[in-house]
Design a protein around this motif. Structure first.
Motif, mmCIF file in Angstrom:
data_model
loop_
_atom_site.group_PDB
_atom_site.id
_atom_site.type_symbol
_atom_site.label_atom_id
_atom_site.label_comp_id
_atom_site.label_asym_id
_atom_site.label_seq_id
_atom_site.Cartn_x
_atom_site.Cartn_y
_atom_site.Cartn_z
ATOM 1 N N SER A 108 28.289 41.683 47.433
ATOM 2 C CA SER A 108 29.129 40.481 47.472
ATOM 3 C C SER A 108 30.161 40.499 46.361
ATOM 4 O O SER A 108 30.024 41.207 45.348
ATOM 5 C CB SER A 108 28.255 39.223 47.361
ATOM 6 N N LEU A 109 31.232 39.702 46.546
ATOM 7 C CA LEU A 109 32.267 39.572 45.531
ATOM 8 C C LEU A 109 31.765 38.694 44.390
ATOM 9 O O LEU A 109 30.929 37.816 44.582
ATOM 10 C CB LEU A 109 33.524 38.944 46.128
ATOM 11 N N GLY A 110 32.299 38.947 43.195
ATOM 12 C CA GLY A 110 31.998 38.086 42.061
ATOM 13 C C GLY A 110 33.225 37.285 41.701
ATOM 14 O O GLY A 110 34.234 37.856 41.250
ATOM 15 N N LEU A 111 33.197 35.980 41.914
ATOM 16 C CA LEU A 111 34.350 35.108 41.653
ATOM 17 C C LEU A 111 33.892 33.897 40.868
ATOM 18 O O LEU A 111 32.855 33.301 41.177
ATOM 19 C CB LEU A 111 34.999 34.654 42.958
ATOM 20 N N ALA A 112 34.673 33.512 39.865
ATOM 21 C CA ALA A 112 34.354 32.345 39.047
ATOM 22 C C ALA A 112 35.620 31.547 38.799
ATOM 23 O O ALA A 112 36.722 32.116 38.688
ATOM 24 C CB ALA A 112 33.735 32.772 37.720
ATOM 25 N N GLU A 113 35.481 30.236 38.696
ATOM 26 C CA GLU A 113 36.594 29.375 38.310
ATOM 27 C C GLU A 113 36.501 29.122 36.814
ATOM 28 O O GLU A 113 35.458 28.722 36.300
ATOM 29 C CB GLU A 113 36.542 28.049 39.075
ATOM 30 N N PHE A 114 37.624 29.360 36.113
ATOM 31 C CA PHE A 114 37.606 29.189 34.666
ATOM 32 C C PHE A 114 38.994 28.820 34.165
ATOM 33 O O PHE A 114 39.944 29.566 34.353
ATOM 34 C CB PHE A 114 37.137 30.475 33.979
ATOM 35 N N ASP A 115 39.113 27.659 33.534
ATOM 36 C CA ASP A 115 40.358 27.214 32.902
ATOM 37 C C ASP A 115 41.575 27.363 33.815
ATOM 38 O O ASP A 115 42.636 27.843 33.400
ATOM 39 C CB ASP A 115 40.593 27.982 31.601
ATOM 40 N N GLY A 116 41.425 26.980 35.065
ATOM 41 C CA GLY A 116 42.551 27.021 35.996
ATOM 42 C C GLY A 116 42.777 28.350 36.667
ATOM 43 O O GLY A 116 43.709 28.487 37.476
ATOM 44 N N ALA A 117 41.960 29.342 36.362
ATOM 45 C CA ALA A 117 42.088 30.661 36.982
ATOM 46 C C ALA A 117 40.895 30.924 37.880
ATOM 47 O O ALA A 117 39.773 30.503 37.584
ATOM 48 C CB ALA A 117 42.168 31.756 35.923
ATOM 49 N N THR A 118 41.157 31.627 38.990
ATOM 50 C CA THR A 118 40.062 32.189 39.776
ATOM 51 C C THR A 118 39.878 33.616 39.300
ATOM 52 O O THR A 118 40.770 34.455 39.438
ATOM 53 C CB THR A 118 40.373 32.149 41.276
ATOM 54 N N VAL A 119 38.739 33.876 38.685
ATOM 55 C CA VAL A 119 38.470 35.157 38.028
ATOM 56 C C VAL A 119 37.675 36.055 38.965
ATOM 57 O O VAL A 119 36.634 35.659 39.505
ATOM 58 C CB VAL A 119 37.677 34.934 36.724
ATOM 59 N N GLY A 120 38.167 37.271 39.158
ATOM 60 C CA GLY A 120 37.466 38.268 39.955
ATOM 61 C C GLY A 120 36.844 39.321 39.059
ATOM 62 O O GLY A 120 37.327 39.591 37.951
ATOM 63 N N MET A 121 35.772 39.935 39.537
ATOM 64 C CA MET A 121 35.035 40.932 38.762
ATOM 65 C C MET A 121 34.874 42.215 39.579
ATOM 66 O O MET A 121 34.482 42.169 40.744
ATOM 67 C CB MET A 121 33.661 40.366 38.384
ATOM 68 N N THR A 122 35.177 43.347 38.941
ATOM 69 C CA THR A 122 34.918 44.662 39.521
ATOM 70 C C THR A 122 34.405 45.547 38.385
ATOM 71 O O THR A 122 34.339 45.105 37.246
ATOM 72 C CB THR A 122 36.177 45.279 40.145
ATOM 73 N N THR A 123 34.090 46.808 38.697
ATOM 74 C CA THR A 123 33.548 47.672 37.650
ATOM 75 C C THR A 123 34.038 49.109 37.835
ATOM 76 O O THR A 123 33.810 49.712 38.887
ATOM 77 C CB THR A 123 32.002 47.667 37.668
ATOM 78 N N CYS A 124 34.722 49.642 36.845
ATOM 79 C CA CYS A 124 35.023 51.059 36.650
ATOM 80 C C CYS A 124 35.453 51.789 37.936
ATOM 81 O O CYS A 124 36.588 51.657 38.373
ATOM 82 C CB CYS A 124 33.827 51.733 35.989
ATOM 83 N N TYR A 125 34.547 52.562 38.537
ATOM 84 C CA TYR A 125 34.858 53.402 39.698
ATOM 85 C C TYR A 125 35.429 52.589 40.865
ATOM 86 O O TYR A 125 36.131 53.137 41.722
ATOM 87 C CB TYR A 125 33.575 54.120 40.116
ATOM 88 N N ASP A 126 35.156 51.288 40.894
ATOM 89 C CA ASP A 126 35.748 50.422 41.913
ATOM 90 C C ASP A 126 37.268 50.552 41.956
ATOM 91 O O ASP A 126 37.883 50.307 43.005
ATOM 92 C CB ASP A 126 35.403 48.946 41.645
ATOM 93 N N LEU A 127 37.895 50.910 40.828
ATOM 94 C CA LEU A 127 39.359 51.014 40.765
ATOM 95 C C LEU A 127 39.925 51.950 41.828
ATOM 96 O O LEU A 127 41.074 51.803 42.236
ATOM 97 C CB LEU A 127 39.800 51.520 39.387
ATOM 98 N N ARG A 128 39.122 52.900 42.280
ATOM 99 C CA ARG A 128 39.609 53.881 43.252
ATOM 100 C C ARG A 128 39.559 53.372 44.692
ATOM 101 O O ARG A 128 39.913 54.112 45.613
ATOM 102 C CB ARG A 128 38.798 55.174 43.122
ATOM 103 N N PHE A 129 39.162 52.132 44.891
ATOM 104 C CA PHE A 129 38.994 51.597 46.243
ATOM 105 C C PHE A 129 39.807 50.309 46.387
ATOM 106 O O PHE A 129 39.300 49.203 46.174
ATOM 107 C CB PHE A 129 37.500 51.370 46.515
ATOM 108 N N PRO A 130 41.074 50.444 46.765
ATOM 109 C CA PRO A 130 41.988 49.291 46.772
ATOM 110 C C PRO A 130 41.588 48.180 47.725
ATOM 111 O O PRO A 130 41.955 47.019 47.515
ATOM 112 C CB PRO A 130 43.333 49.904 47.168
ATOM 113 N N GLU A 131 40.813 48.507 48.773
ATOM 114 C CA GLU A 131 40.431 47.470 49.722
ATOM 115 C C GLU A 131 39.566 46.396 49.060
ATOM 116 O O GLU A 131 39.612 45.220 49.452
ATOM 117 C CB GLU A 131 39.706 48.080 50.923
ATOM 118 N N LEU A 132 38.773 46.758 48.053
ATOM 119 C CA LEU A 132 37.973 45.772 47.339
ATOM 120 C C LEU A 132 38.879 44.773 46.618
ATOM 121 O O LEU A 132 38.643 43.558 46.665
ATOM 122 C CB LEU A 132 37.047 46.468 46.337
#
Length: 271
Positions: free
Chosen positions: A144-168
């Motif tokens: 699942s995706l990791g999303l949080a609301e913080f100080d007016g921003a919707t924050v997304g979370m990914t990790t390292c090797y995920d950078l190579r997969f633009p669809e995420l």
């Protein structure tokens, strides 16, 4: 919003020392007025210390994340606990609402805490690294995706090797993220990949992207550092070299929609 990327020195298997470095970095970031602090991938154990994963795995309620939660509340900052090695079975026993991807095994897990130390989002790394790495043998991928609301921003979370997969990243952007963190343990020699892929993810999704890498060496890998904040144009707002450092910069998440209106590639997509 003021971001702080804690590029700490990570020693393989030295959990207590690594936790203290993280605690010191969070305190230093708060002293510099940070609103949110991000820690690197597997900052407590060390990504390349594979032989120590099993004995150092913890549930979400374990000592590492409990300490980070307390630090967030103490310093009145949001904290992205880059990631830990999570014991999924222990998490299930302690916290039935945590929704782990498997009943047992280990995961590479990041948690976002708000200013009160409350857990707002959990992200388990989707893409496990198999190239000269034991991650695919030892860990279970997230679902699942990791999303949080913080100080007016919707924050997304990914990790390292995920950078190579633009669809995420496109999925995260479509879910409303305006700021995405990438805690990592990216090693030499792939400096160009680290820089180009990070900038590309920011440009193609037109959001802020913050990469927080570790520093330090393991038996067969040296982390290249270079933690960086990119704006929605892909412009570097702040960065550093490969030594331990604290990267601090201010961002305005309202710029995301302005950039998308000025250069409407986001609106011109054909699905």
């Amino acid at each position: 919003m003021r971001l702080a990327l804690a590029q700490i020195d990570v020693e393989g298997g030295q959990v207590a020392a690594n936790r203290e470095r993280a605690a010191d970095a969070i305190a230093a970031a708060a002293d510099r007025g940070a609103d949110v602090v991000a820690l690197p991938e597997i900052f407590n154990v060390g990504y390349f210390a594979f032989e120590t994963y099993q004995r150092n795995a913890e549930p979400l309620s374990g000592p590492t994340l409990s300490r980070v939660s307390d630090l967030a509340a103490e310093h009145d900052v949001g904290v992205l606990a880059g990631s830990i090695v999570e014991d999924l079975e222990a998490t299930s026993a302690d916290d039935p609402d945590a929704d782990p991807p498997a009943e047992e095994g280990l995961a590479n897990t990041s948690v976002f805490f708000d200013r009160d130390g409350r857990r707002q989002a959990v992200y388990r790394k989707h893409h496990l690294f198999g190239y000269e790495s034991a991650e695919t043998e030892l860990l279970v991928p997230g679902e699942s995706l990791g999303l949080a609301e913080f100080d007016g921003a919707t924050v997304g979370m990914t990790t390292c090797y995920d950078l190579r997969f633009p669809e995420l990243y496109r999925s995260i952007a479509e879910a409303g993220a305006t700021l995405v963190f990438v805690p990592s343990a990216w090693p030499y020699p792939r400096v160009e990949h680290w820089q180009v892929l990070s900038r590309a993810r920011a440009i193609e999704n037109q959001f802020f992207l913050a990469t927080v890498n570790g520093a330090g060496s393991f038996d067969d890998a040296t982390l290249l550092g270079r933690s960086t904040v990119f704006d929605p144009w892909g412009t570097t707002l702040a960065s550093t070299d490969d030594e331990p450092d604290l990267v601090v910069t201010d961002i305005d998440v309202d710029r995301v929609e302005g950039v998308r209106e000025e250069f409407p590639a986001w609106h011109d997509r054909r699905r």
